[in-house]
Design an enzyme around this catalytic site. Structure first.
Site, short mmCIF file in Angstrom:
data_model
loop_
_atom_site.label_atom_id
_atom_site.label_comp_id
_atom_site.label_asym_id
_atom_site.label_seq_id
_atom_site.Cartn_x
_atom_site.Cartn_y
_atom_site.Cartn_z
N HIS A 11 0.84 -1.20 0.00
CA HIS A 11 0.00 0.00 0.00
C HIS A 11 0.88 1.26 0.00
CE1 HIS A 11 -2.54 -3.23 1.58
NE2 HIS A 11 -3.58 -2.53 1.20
N SER A 99 -6.41 -5.10 11.18
CA SER A 99 -7.86 -5.12 11.35
C SER A 99 -8.22 -3.71 11.82
CB SER A 99 -8.27 -6.16 12.40
OG SER A 99 -9.67 -6.20 12.51
N LYS A 222 -3.71 11.09 -0.95
CA LYS A 222 -3.22 9.73 -1.16
C LYS A 222 -2.27 9.73 -2.36
CE LYS A 222 -5.23 5.13 -0.58
NZ LYS A 222 -6.50 4.44 -0.34
N SER A 321 -21.77 -8.56 39.27
CA SER A 321 -22.15 -9.89 38.78
C SER A 321 -20.94 -10.78 38.54
CB SER A 321 -22.96 -9.77 37.49
OG SER A 321 -24.24 -9.20 37.73
N GLU A 342 -17.33 -3.56 25.31
CA GLU A 342 -16.50 -4.77 25.41
C GLU A 342 -15.28 -4.73 24.50
OE1 GLU A 342 -20.36 -5.65 27.20
OE2 GLU A 342 -19.82 -4.84 25.23
N HIS A 391 -21.79 -16.02 33.92
CA HIS A 391 -23.16 -16.25 33.47
C HIS A 391 -23.20 -17.11 32.20
CE1 HIS A 391 -23.67 -13.14 36.39
NE2 HIS A 391 -24.99 -13.17 36.28
N ASP A 399 -33.07 -15.29 32.94
CA ASP A 399 -32.72 -14.13 32.11
C ASP A 399 -32.89 -14.38 30.62
OD1 ASP A 399 -32.19 -12.41 34.15
OD2 ASP A 399 -30.03 -12.73 34.16
N ARG A 449 -23.06 -18.81 37.30
CA ARG A 449 -23.83 -17.89 38.14
C ARG A 449 -24.24 -18.51 39.47
NH1 ARG A 449 -29.46 -15.00 36.16
NH2 ARG A 449 -29.58 -13.40 37.79
#
Length: 601
Positions: A11, A99, A222, A321, A342, A391, A399, A449
């Protein structure tokens, strides 16, 4: 241009747009000792647009880290100069990129270490492409960095207007990017990315800005400098049509040298271990009422943090939890709340790991699927991170399926070099939590749990790659292989079967990867029949791990796999296990049928 031409791929145009930016940064502002990449005072540079690796490698040549001969091995077999850079090959690379949308999030984790833990005065510089800012992970990172006021972090956005297939969403509209960064509390600077004086001033301003991260938004072209390719579509990821001619137009091959400023004097600050590790013990009333492995995880992690000053914990706003809150209360200076983001949770863990910390990042097992690409790239980086998913399975109860981790074992087993652990008992959990700290690569621990009986004593050993045979005799007709929740169901089923005259063996396969091949092979030889029972989808989980023990040309035994095959609804844990066909009653019924079929002439 020469590196890409020699490789016949790469590239170069994406690298050319940012060449002025990197040249000014390395010559005037970046503080680094290339002979001592582990120096604690070194600034950190993250090439988020990893496909622009020819630019990074050209910079390495300019500072004398590599020579011209190596530069021209770009993208060839055995070369350190891969198509997208990785720290596995080069000591100056912080994290694997390529990525898109991951460089900035991981850099936030590195900057977090610098501000909250290392306190070594280094800065973190990120070169980011405009195309990758379409990724939501970049804005998770931007919000987190703004909230934490990471003024040791600067992202330089190479706004070259063109992506792979055409123009980017915002083109050269620098204000569009500025508004977004400003909304997350960033200081922004808009410049012409080919005006070296403007680049120099912007980097200086970024370094002097307090209590805010800085985004330098650079308008670039570019393929800058070569008329045949400059600002033209359809040339992404291709060598220049006439690289030799372009190089002559630019003045010919040169051997420029750039002297990078040395790092500030610094030393890493680590808490001194307070003594030997004293893991929690569960006796008396705890043994009577049972203990949840998530509770054991929280207490064991806090104990590990007391014994080792390099342990850090991160949580996705579910610490009450996952029980990471125990660590947070006892070691608040080494706890990081990542909120419901996350991808940034895992990215922070990777960033902290690059600085030598040992992170444990926790959330619901189901929600870690959102961050799978970050887990995958962590393995590419060779990052040592511990991920804990609570969990898990249908056993969580009412749940419903959106909260049930039913794909996590498959996901983590597929990660290169990973370790996957699934304890059934608090003492087992505590031992495995401690063991994870000394492993390499991506380590995953699955917790449950509900509370279940204590099966093991506090001094029992649980080597990674091992298992425990909980019931066995020379009369065994079948081996039941279970892990976590299903271990307890398997033991109850074995008792019922024994009362009816059928002896079965029960194996607790707490190490799902690597798997205990020797024990499984011996069980197959001695009992002839195997049954795996898992609170997970059939594909990729415990049953497939059992089969792995027989993939070296050995005869594959008869194996029946009990797993969650239907979409669960809401019900209590006992009802969920029964509906899935993995409770004691279902296990016993399947075992009886399997044994009966085995003796039919």
């Amino acid at each position: 241009m020469r590196a890409s031409a020699a490789a016949g791929s790469g590239h170069p145009t994406s690298s050319m747009s940012a060449a002025d930016l990197v040249a000014v940064l390395f010559a005037h502002h970046f503080r680094y000792d290339f002979d001592r990449p582990a120096h604690p005072g070194n600034d950190r540079f993250v090439l988020s647009k990893g496909h622009a690796s020819p630019l990074m490698y050209a910079a390495y040549k300019a500072v004398g880290a590599i020579d011209d001969e190596e530069l021209l091995t770009f993208r060839t077999l055995g070369s350190r100069l891969e198509g997208h850079p990785t720290p596995q090959r080069l000591p100056w690379v912080e994290t694997a990129t390529g990525s898109l949308g991951q460089g900035l999030p991981v850099a936030v984790g590195i900057a977090l270490a610098g501000q909250r833990l290392d306190r070594a005065g280094y800065r973190v510089w990120v070169l980011c492409g405009d195309s990758e800012l379409a990724e939501g992970s970049g804005w998770e990172a931007a919000e987190y960095a703004g909230h934490e006021r990471l003024d040791n972090l600067t992202v330089i956005v190479d706004v070259n207007r063109l992506g792979q297939r055409g123009p980017t969403r915002h083109g050269h509209d620098l204000d569009a990017y500025a508004r977004r960064f400003q909304a997350f509390g960033w200081h922004t600077i808009e410049i012409d990315g080919h005006d070296v004086d403007a680049v120099d001033r912007a980097c200086g301003e970024a370094a002097s800005t307090a209590r805010q991260p800085t985004a330098i938004l650079a308008r670039t072209l570019k393929g800058k400098g070569v008329a045949a390719v400059q600002d033209r579509e359809g040339l992404h990821g291709k060598p220049l049509p006439d690289a030799d001619g372009a190089i002559e137009d630019l003045g010919g091959i040169r051997d420029l040298r750039v002297r990078v400023h040395g790092p500030v004097e610094a030393r890493m600050l680590r808490s001194v271990p307070t003594g030997s590790l004293e893991l929690p013990r569960w006796e008396g009333a705890d043994r009577e009422k049972g203990v949840a492995t998530r509770d054991a995880y929280g207490r064991a992690l806090a104990a590990l943090g007391a014994a080792r000053g390099d342990i850090v914990a991160l949580d996705g706003e579910v610490g009450d939890s996952t029980r990471t809150e125990v660590f947070a209360k006892e070691h608040p200076d080494r706890f990081f709340e990542c909120y419901i983001a996350e991808q940034q949770l895992v990215a922070n863990a990777v960033g902290l790991a690059t600085r030598g910390w040992v992170p444990y990042a926790s959330t619901f097992a189901a929600f870690l699927t959102r961050a799978h690409d970050f887990v995958r790239m962590a393995a590419v980086s060779g990052a040592g991170i511990n991920l804990v998913g609570s969990h898990a399975g249908v056993a969580i109860g009412q749940d419903g399926p959106s909260q049930m981790g039913l794909e996590d074992l498959a996901m983590f087993r597929a990660v290169h070099g990973s370790t996957v652990l699934y304890p059934c008992d608090p003492h087992q959990t505590a031992r495995l939590v401690a063991a994870m700290a000394g492993l390499d690569g991506v380590r995953y621990l699955r917790t449950s749990r509900g509370a279940y009986p204590v099966l093991y004593g506090p001094d029992e050993e649980f080597p990674v790659g091992g298992s425990k045979v909980l019931r066995s005799s020379d009369r065994d007709r079948l081996t039941i292989v279970a892990a976590g929740v299903t271990v307890h169901e398997a033991l109850k089923a074995a008792e019922a079967l024994d009362a009816q005259g059928t002896a079965v063996r029960v194996v607790d396969l707490y190490s799902v990867k690597p798997v205990d091949r020797a024990t499984l092979r011996r069980a197959a030889e001695e009992t002839g029949l195997l049954m795996s029972v898992e609170d997970h989808h059939e594909q990729g989980g415990l049953g497939d791990a059992v089969l792995d023990a027989f993939l070296d040309g050995r005869p594959v035994p008869r194996l029946v796999r009990l797993a969650v095959r239907t979409m669960p609804g809401s019900a209590n844990p006992a009802e969920q296990l029964h509906a899935a066909g993995i409770d004691a009653e279902s296990i016993a019924a399947s075992a009886r049928l399997l044994v009966e079929q085995a003796i039919v002439p």
